[in-house]
Motif scaffolding. Structure first.
Motif, mmCIF file in Angstrom:
data_model
loop_
_atom_site.group_PDB
_atom_site.id
_atom_site.type_symbol
_atom_site.label_atom_id
_atom_site.label_comp_id
_atom_site.label_asym_id
_atom_site.label_seq_id
_atom_site.Cartn_x
_atom_site.Cartn_y
_atom_site.Cartn_z
ATOM 1 N N GLY A 215 32.850 39.195 37.072
ATOM 2 C CA GLY A 215 33.070 39.807 38.378
ATOM 3 C C GLY A 215 34.052 40.954 38.312
ATOM 4 O O GLY A 215 34.717 41.278 39.288
ATOM 5 N N TRP B 78 29.814 31.857 56.951
ATOM 6 C CA TRP B 78 29.103 31.843 55.680
ATOM 7 C C TRP B 78 29.489 33.057 54.831
ATOM 8 O O TRP B 78 29.706 32.946 53.625
ATOM 9 N N GLY B 79 29.605 34.194 55.495
ATOM 10 C CA GLY B 79 29.886 35.425 54.766
ATOM 11 C C GLY B 79 31.315 35.550 54.280
ATOM 12 O O GLY B 79 31.634 36.428 53.491
ATOM 13 N N SER B 80 32.204 34.679 54.775
ATOM 14 C CA SER B 80 33.604 34.781 54.350
ATOM 15 C C SER B 80 34.092 33.464 53.763
ATOM 16 O O SER B 80 35.287 33.205 53.722
ATOM 17 N N ASP B 81 33.173 32.623 53.318
ATOM 18 C CA ASP B 81 33.498 31.303 52.775
ATOM 19 C C ASP B 81 34.433 30.537 53.703
ATOM 20 O O ASP B 81 35.525 30.109 53.305
ATOM 21 N N ALA C 75 36.633 36.317 46.930
ATOM 22 C CA ALA C 75 35.435 35.486 46.809
ATOM 23 C C ALA C 75 35.204 35.054 45.370
ATOM 24 O O ALA C 75 34.885 33.897 45.100
ATOM 25 N N ILE D 168 23.506 32.890 70.345
ATOM 26 C CA ILE D 168 23.836 34.089 69.564
ATOM 27 C C ILE D 168 25.275 34.006 69.061
ATOM 28 O O ILE D 168 25.568 34.293 67.892
ATOM 29 N N ALA D 169 26.183 33.565 69.944
ATOM 30 C CA ALA D 169 27.587 33.450 69.537
ATOM 31 C C ALA D 169 27.738 32.427 68.416
ATOM 32 O O ALA D 169 28.472 32.652 67.443
ATOM 33 N N VAL E 124 40.682 46.858 49.016
ATOM 34 C CA VAL E 124 39.859 45.817 49.625
ATOM 35 C C VAL E 124 38.451 45.783 49.044
ATOM 36 O O VAL E 124 37.791 44.757 49.091
ATOM 37 N N GLY F 180 26.201 33.877 65.260
ATOM 38 C CA GLY F 180 27.081 34.929 64.750
ATOM 39 C C GLY F 180 28.294 34.347 64.046
ATOM 40 O O GLY F 180 28.661 34.775 62.958
ATOM 41 N N THR F 181 28.902 33.347 64.680
ATOM 42 C CA THR F 181 30.071 32.715 64.063
ATOM 43 C C THR F 181 29.684 32.060 62.745
ATOM 44 O O THR F 181 30.412 32.169 61.748
ATOM 45 N N LEU G 68 33.307 43.213 56.999
ATOM 46 C CA LEU G 68 33.936 42.454 55.921
ATOM 47 C C LEU G 68 33.885 43.318 54.667
ATOM 48 O O LEU G 68 32.818 43.766 54.268
ATOM 49 N N PRO G 69 35.030 43.553 54.025
ATOM 50 C CA PRO G 69 35.012 44.396 52.822
ATOM 51 C C PRO G 69 34.032 43.872 51.774
ATOM 52 O O PRO G 69 33.373 44.647 51.084
ATOM 53 N N ARG G 70 33.905 42.569 51.677
ATOM 54 C CA ARG G 70 33.014 42.047 50.629
ATOM 55 C C ARG G 70 31.549 42.307 50.952
ATOM 56 O O ARG G 70 30.704 42.373 50.052
ATOM 57 N N PHE H 136 28.706 40.698 66.704
ATOM 58 C CA PHE H 136 28.751 39.841 65.522
ATOM 59 C C PHE H 136 28.159 40.541 64.304
ATOM 60 O O PHE H 136 28.705 40.482 63.204
ATOM 61 N N THR I 140 26.761 40.728 72.497
ATOM 62 C CA THR I 140 27.313 39.726 71.577
ATOM 63 C C THR I 140 26.663 39.835 70.198
ATOM 64 O O THR I 140 27.338 39.791 69.167
ATOM 65 N N PHE J 209 37.679 37.388 52.511
ATOM 66 C CA PHE J 209 37.128 38.562 53.182
ATOM 67 C C PHE J 209 36.816 39.686 52.201
ATOM 68 O O PHE J 209 36.143 40.644 52.535
ATOM 69 N N THR J 210 37.343 39.590 50.991
ATOM 70 C CA THR J 210 37.054 40.619 49.994
ATOM 71 C C THR J 210 36.277 39.998 48.836
ATOM 72 O O THR J 210 36.323 38.783 48.619
ATOM 73 N N ALA J 211 35.583 40.855 48.101
ATOM 74 C CA ALA J 211 34.810 40.391 46.957
ATOM 75 C C ALA J 211 35.739 39.763 45.917
ATOM 76 O O ALA J 211 35.376 38.814 45.217
ATOM 77 N N GLU J 212 36.965 40.293 45.844
ATOM 78 C CA GLU J 212 37.929 39.792 44.867
ATOM 79 C C GLU J 212 38.338 38.352 45.197
ATOM 80 O O GLU J 212 38.339 37.479 44.332
ATOM 81 N N LEU K 2 29.346 34.717 60.082
ATOM 82 C CA LEU K 2 30.656 35.187 59.607
ATOM 83 C C LEU K 2 31.324 34.120 58.742
ATOM 84 O O LEU K 2 31.950 34.426 57.733
ATOM 85 N N TYR L 120 30.194 41.490 60.876
ATOM 86 C CA TYR L 120 29.835 41.066 59.523
ATOM 87 C C TYR L 120 29.927 42.225 58.543
ATOM 88 O O TYR L 120 30.483 42.086 57.444
ATOM 89 N N ASN M 206 36.164 46.318 45.605
ATOM 90 C CA ASN M 206 36.217 46.513 44.158
ATOM 91 C C ASN M 206 35.451 47.743 43.714
ATOM 92 O O ASN M 206 35.676 48.263 42.632
#
Lengths: 201, 204
Positions: free
Chosen positions: B158, B24-27, B37, B14-15, A153, B18-19, A87-89, A80, A76, B32-35, B22, A84, A155
């Motif tokens: 940006g 946090w990392g994808s708002d 974001a 852990i799950a 995806v 992890g969630t 993710l393209p970003r 995860f 798991t 999912f992309t810097a653009e 993810l 992470y 930049n």
């Protein structure tokens, strides 16, 4: 008696390879294209984490695996952490932001490669098959996404670079699938270490 | 029972962790992309911009601060571009034509900034402006005075421009709206002139 010395040399080799990957010229070279970033540098970092596990004595490996909370918890964590970095970003951030770059160099070996290898050795054929099929289908999906995406995806990467990564991912998935299937038909487990059909302990 | 809990609890944490990562990392699974974001980030929190020295198509010097009190629409271009910048220029033209004439200049200005100052001198900027019908006053074409200040300017917005192996650049083309307070407030797709104009009208 020869074993510790040899694993010591291997550990040295793995450490040297890791340091080599962190050197700025090597880093910039591998990160210059999306393909070498995603399909060379990142898999190498994961692989180094897996190598590290194989260098540990069995008792340490077991303790480490239990520390994570068992094989399923290991898998798991690896899932995860690798999600992470898909993710393209995150890929974009790893180029421009030192903190993200640092996180990548730490998390790919320690949170993907290491737990994956720990889980792997205690999985039976079914568990390993589950991991393989997921890995392969995920690659096809991601590859298809990159090929079909109407927009860039990342930049930091050219759109034709993205297209190439898409096709490479699909090709790689095909090769892995063929290899895995071949191993199954030969009757050998997909890895060199003997895997029991069902886990007994 | 105890053994199950011993296995289950780490797995669950852990799950969850992890969630959360993810998320946090994808708002919150929205960017999912810097653009995506950067667009969400300026909407949520308008961004201050650096007062970089600029030079327009007639050699006049200014900074973004000179536009304080007015709305400012900005696009980033390079004059040799003939793919995406063409749509950008056309979108900007549309933008120019769809805001009330009385508001132009007084309430709103348009600015095209080149990220290729080595090649784009006033002459090239002027030519670009003529190609898309910029009037040179309410819609100016500019470049950073000092190339060394370009990275800070692009980073604040940006915008990432990377060489494309054909002598040009690939860049995340968009239209940027800077508020009267000189903060970057909105970033839109180049084919989304209509909602962008609506946002401007709301603030006129």
């Amino acid at each position: 008696m020869k074993q510790p010395r040899r694993s010591g040399r291997h550990a040295l080799g793995a450490g040297a390879a890791y340091l080599l990957l962190t050197l700025p010229p090597v880093r910039h070279w591998l990160e210059a294209s999306m393909a070498s970033h995603m399909l060379v540098q990142m898999p190498l970092l994961v692989a180094l984490g897996m190598v590290a596990v194989r260098l540990l004595p069995a008792g340490r490996r077991r303790r480490l695996r239990n520390g994570f909370g068992g094989p399923l918890a290991c898998l798991t964590a690896a899932t995860f952490a690798s999600a992470y970095w898909m993710l393209p970003r995150a890929l974009d951030a790893a180029i421009g932001e030192p903190l993200a770059e640092f996180a990548k160099f730490v998390s790919l070996p320690l949170l993907v490669g290491l737990p994956l290898a720990l889980a792997w050795e205690s999985f039976g054929l079914i568990g390993r098959g589950f991991v393989w099929t997921n890995l392969i289908s995920m690659q096809v999906f991601l590859g298809w996404l990159y090929v079909a995406a109407p927009l860039r995806v990342c930049n930091n990467y050219l759109v034709d670079d993205q297209l190439r990564v898409g096709w490479l991912l699909i090709t790689l998935a095909g090769l892995l699938f063929a290899g895995w299937l071949g191993a199954l038909f030969r009757g050998a487990p997909a890895s060199r270490t003997e895997a029991p059909m069902y886990k007994t302990a | 029972m105890k053994a199950t809990r011993r296995r289950f609890l780490p797995l669950l944490s852990i799950a969850l962790l992890g969630t959360a990562t993810l998320w946090w990392g994808s708002d919150g699974f929205t960017a999912f992309t810097a653009e995506a974001a950067r667009r969400q980030s300026v909407l949520a929190e308008p961004r201050p911009l650096p007062m970089v020295g600029l030079e327009d198509q007639d050699g006049r010097r200014f900074t973004l601060g000179d536009y304080a009190g007015r709305l400012l629409a900005i696009e980033f271009i390079y004059t040799q571009c003939n793919s995406i910048c063409y749509s950008l220029g056309t979108t900007f033209r549309q933008l120019h034509d769809s805001v009330p004439t009385a508001a132009l200049g007084r309430d709103l200005a348009l600015l095209s900034i080149s990220f290729d100052p080595q090649h784009d001198g006033p002459e090239q900027l002027r030519e670009y402006g003529q190609r898309f019908g910029a009037d040179g006053a309410n819609w100016r074409i500019a470049r950073p005075l000092a190339a060394a200040e370009l990275p800070a300017l692009l980073a604040a917005f940006g915008v990432v421009a990377i060489p494309d192996r054909l002598g040009g650049f690939e860049h995340n083309a968009a239209i940027h709206l800077v508020g009267r307070d000189n903060r970057l407030r909105q970033i839109s797709d180049i084919d989304a002139a209509a909602p962008f104009v609506a946002a401007i009208r709301e603030q006129l």
